[in-house]
Design an enzyme around this catalytic site. Structure first.
Site, PDB file in Angstrom:
ATOM      1  CE  LYS A 197      -1.970   2.995   2.088  1.00  0.00           C
ATOM      2  NZ  LYS A 197      -1.815   4.446   1.780  1.00  0.00           N
ATOM      3  N   GLY A 250       6.320   4.784   8.707  1.00  0.00           N
ATOM      4  CA  GLY A 250       5.491   5.981   8.777  1.00  0.00           C
ATOM      5  C   GLY A 250       5.559   6.587  10.168  1.00  0.00           C
ATOM      6  CB  THR A 252       5.377   7.385  16.511  1.00  0.00           C
ATOM      7  OG1 THR A 252       6.777   7.269  16.203  1.00  0.00           O
ATOM      8  CG2 THR A 252       5.112   6.698  17.838  1.00  0.00           C
ATOM      9  CD  GLU A 272      12.297   3.667   9.801  1.00  0.00           C
ATOM     10  OE1 GLU A 272      12.269   4.409  10.811  1.00  0.00           O
ATOM     11  OE2 GLU A 272      12.368   4.087   8.641  1.00  0.00           O
ATOM     12  CB  CYS A 306      12.304   8.541  10.040  1.00  0.00           C
ATOM     13  SG  CYS A 306      13.197   7.407   8.978  1.00  0.00           S
ATOM     14  CD  GLU A 403       9.378  12.301  12.976  1.00  0.00           C
ATOM     15  OE1 GLU A 403       8.261  11.771  13.059  1.00  0.00           O
ATOM     16  OE2 GLU A 403      10.372  11.757  12.457  1.00  0.00           O
TER      17      GLU A 403
HETATM   18  P1  ADP Z   1       3.285  10.453   7.326  1.00  0.00           P
HETATM   19  O1  ADP Z   1       2.888  11.228   8.553  1.00  0.00           O
HETATM   20  O2  ADP Z   1       4.717  10.355   7.050  1.00  0.00           O
HETATM   21  O3  ADP Z   1       2.381  10.701   6.157  1.00  0.00           O
HETATM   22  P2  ADP Z   1       1.702   8.304   8.013  1.00  0.00           P
HETATM   23  O4  ADP Z   1       2.071   7.432   9.140  1.00  0.00           O
HETATM   24  O5  ADP Z   1       0.548   9.203   8.132  1.00  0.00           O
HETATM   25  O6  ADP Z   1       3.022   9.013   7.677  1.00  0.00           O
HETATM   26  O7  ADP Z   1       1.479   7.467   6.685  1.00  0.00           O
HETATM   27  C1  ADP Z   1       2.334   6.433   6.276  1.00  0.00           C
HETATM   28  C2  ADP Z   1       1.517   5.417   5.517  1.00  0.00           C
HETATM   29  O8  ADP Z   1       0.539   4.874   6.391  1.00  0.00           O
HETATM   30  C3  ADP Z   1       0.744   5.979   4.324  1.00  0.00           C
HETATM   31  O9  ADP Z   1       0.754   5.004   3.287  1.00  0.00           O
HETATM   32  C4  ADP Z   1      -0.653   6.146   4.886  1.00  0.00           C
HETATM   33  O10 ADP Z   1      -1.662   6.078   3.902  1.00  0.00           O
HETATM   34  C5  ADP Z   1      -0.747   4.956   5.814  1.00  0.00           C
HETATM   35  N1  ADP Z   1      -1.724   5.089   6.888  1.00  0.00           N
HETATM   36  C6  ADP Z   1      -2.199   6.216   7.469  1.00  0.00           C
HETATM   37  N2  ADP Z   1      -3.108   5.922   8.412  1.00  0.00           N
HETATM   38  C7  ADP Z   1      -3.225   4.566   8.451  1.00  0.00           C
HETATM   39  C8  ADP Z   1      -3.988   3.642   9.231  1.00  0.00           C
HETATM   40  N3  ADP Z   1      -4.828   4.045  10.174  1.00  0.00           N
HETATM   41  N4  ADP Z   1      -3.820   2.327   8.994  1.00  0.00           N
HETATM   42  C9  ADP Z   1      -2.959   1.893   8.063  1.00  0.00           C
HETATM   43  N5  ADP Z   1      -2.215   2.704   7.289  1.00  0.00           N
HETATM   44  C10 ADP Z   1      -2.343   4.028   7.474  1.00  0.00           C
END
Ligand code: ADP
Length: 501
Positions: A197, A250, A252, A272, A306, A403
């Site tokens: 994804k 992604g 935390t 990570e 990160c 962060e």
């Molecule tokens: P960033 O803040 O760097 O965008 P996120 O953690 O929000 O990082 O997003 C990283 C990935 O996780 C993206 O592919 C996002 O679509 C996905 N994502 C965001 N929310 C969820 C969730 N509740 N469950 C699974 N994946 C998610």
């Protein structure tokens, strides 16, 4: 069209104009009830494409394809042949490097050099590194001590290392090409299948690489690539009862959601996550080299990374000289489109992210920090923020604790040379991803490294990444390690086999 003023190669242009759907079973299929999602160029704020985000039904289809592929022709391939497919994908990335880089710059905003180093040097190198591992995944023979069941008999015990199964990989937008390689490499080397994804803000490079994977010859269902909103497609994958493992990179906050979602079928989870890494400069450091290292440590990818060294600790004896040189160096960083070869600071990924970062800068001012460089949004369009240095910060300030994921470096002065006290300051964070120590004294260096609680600590450099070097976080920076031999373990399960001879 946003990219009109930029000279793109013909392959990139063609790709941009084509529909961007879901790769399931080696076919690009339309979503079943999913979302239409715009793709923007963060340097202009203009839309450059749109794509289809997966629905829950699409996630079901993709997982079913990955499940079927796990026991199909893929499982009959020799480890050497799995390695060859990975190598082929890496070769195709080399051949298509220009398009990969252009898509990275266009969709993410990163400087061209960051796209080249990350997505067309590091990413294929990492796939080749993992290709080498495919033939070196070994179990053990175990000398047992208890007598075998038959008192006159002998026994043999050995272990098999088997693929963990169907992997749900979820990646962020900050370096799409290399993030994809990070997940594909170990999953495929170990014989898993996966549903990847990608980030809904930056799907283009990933879809392009997915095409190359089909061209490389991976059997249908081994690599399925979908985009979609995190709370919809990502959550459906993390909750899915037929996914065996989630590999997530992604924030935390989302990492914690993944853990909760994974509880349903006790998925294995590797994470990570975020960081707030310390850069500690001792009084005997080579100041010019430390300044030259601290700048990219904080500002690479506009701080949207990160490992960023965003808490700079300067010993009082060198503080003022360092600040002068740092201010001069940061002040010279050019802000601009990633297509401008002189720009080091590209745009942030979105207006939302820009507002978030500006909020941190305002909070730092309000809490009494001195903004000695930058501190403003910039550019007539796009999501640019000046590289910013907040000096004279204290431990409780928001800019020090949280962060930012933007071009903001906080600086603190320390007086002591007591290494325990220095390490206590460096470790005063919920994160533990990386860190660096700058000194010319070898004993000080190693003593301090031992005291810093982080997954990787560097001496006189920051966050040196290599396919063979384990990478990952302590504390709330994550679970598990990527890269190196350790990076394969989360994709394997052990079967112990006991034999009466
Ligand atoms: P960033 O803040 O760097 O965008 P996120 O953690 O929000 O990082 O997003 C990283 C990935 O996780 C993206 O592919 C996002 O679509 C996905 N994502 C965001 N929310 C969820 C969730 N509740 N469950 C699974 N994946 C998610």
């Amino acid at each position: 069209m946003a990219a009109a003023s930029i000279h793109l190669n013909a392959g990139t242009k063609r790709f941009l104009d084509e529909p961007h759907r879901l790769l399931i079973n080696n076919e690009w299929v339309a979503t079943d009830g999913g979302d239409t999602i715009a793709v923007n160029d963060p340097a202009t704020g203009l839309q450059i494409a749109e794509h289809e985000g997966a629905s829950e039904a699409d996630v079901d289809r993709a997982v079913a394809a990955a499940r079927a592929a796990l026991t199909g022709p893929w499982s009959k391939l020799s480890p050497a042949d799995r390695g060859k497919l990975l190598w082929k994908l890496a070769d195709l990335m080399d051949q298509n490097a220009a398009t990969i880089c252009e898509l990275e710059v266009l969709n993410n905003g990163m400087p061209m050099i960051a796209a080249q180093l990350g997505s067309t040097v590091f990413a294929p190198d990492y796939l080749r590194y993992c290709a080498g591992w495919a033939t070196k995944i070994l179990g053990d023979t175990i000398p047992t001590s208890r007598p075998p069941m038959d008192p006159d008999g002998e026994s043999l015990v050995y272990t098999l290392k088997e693929p963990i199964g169907v992997v749900g990989a979820i990646i962020p937008w900050n370096h799409p090409g290399s993030m994809m390689a990070l997940k594909l490499g170990p999953a495929l080397a170990t014989g898993c299948t996966l549903v990847l994804k990608v980030a809904e803000l930056t799907p283009l490079t990933n879809f392009f690489m997915a095409r190359l994977a089909v061209e490389a010859g991976f059997p249908p269902g081994v690599i399925n690539v979908i985009s979609g909103y995190g709370e919809r497609a990502g959550a459906a994958l993390a909750n899915h009862p037929d996914v065996d493992k989630i590999a997530f990179t992604g924030s935390t906050a989302v990492g914690k959601e993944i853990i909760k979602a994974s509880a349903g079928n006790l998925k294995r989870v590797s994470l990570e996550l975020g960081g707030k890494s310390p850069v500690v400069v001792m009084p005997d450091a080579n100041i010019d080299k430390a300044v030259a290292g601290a700048i990219p440590a904080a500002f690479f990818l506009s701080g949207q990374n990160c490992m960023a060294g965003t808490r700079l600790f300067l010993h009082a004896r060198i503080h003022d000289e360092f600040i002068d040189k740092l201010s001069a160096g940061v002040g010279m960083l050019k802000v601009g489109s990633g297509f401008d070869p002189e720009a080091f600071i590209g745009p942030l990924i979105s207006e939302r992210q820009r507002q978030r970062v500006l909020g941190y800068i305002d909070a730092a001012r309000a809490e009494g920090a001195d903004i000695i460089v930058g501190g403003q949004a910039t550019g007539e369009r796009g999501y640019f923020v000046q590289p910013t240095v907040a000096a004279n910060t204290t431990r409780d300030m928001q800019v020090v604790r949280e962060e930012v994921f933007g071009p903001v470096l906080s600086v603190r002065r320390f007086e002591t040379e007591d290494l325990d006290a220095i390490a206590a300051e460096a470790n005063d964070t919920i994160y533990g991803l990386s860190g660096s120590v700058w000194t010319q004294n070898i004993s000080t260096a190693h003593r301090l490294v031992k005291r810093i609680d982080a997954g990787q600590v560097s001496i006189n450099c920051h966050a040196a990444i290599d396919p063979a070097t384990p990478f990952g976080g302590n504390k709330q920076s994550g679970w598990g390690r990527e890269f190196g031999k350790e990076g394969l373990q989360p994709y394997l399960k052990t079967k112990a086999v006991s034999i009466m001879l």
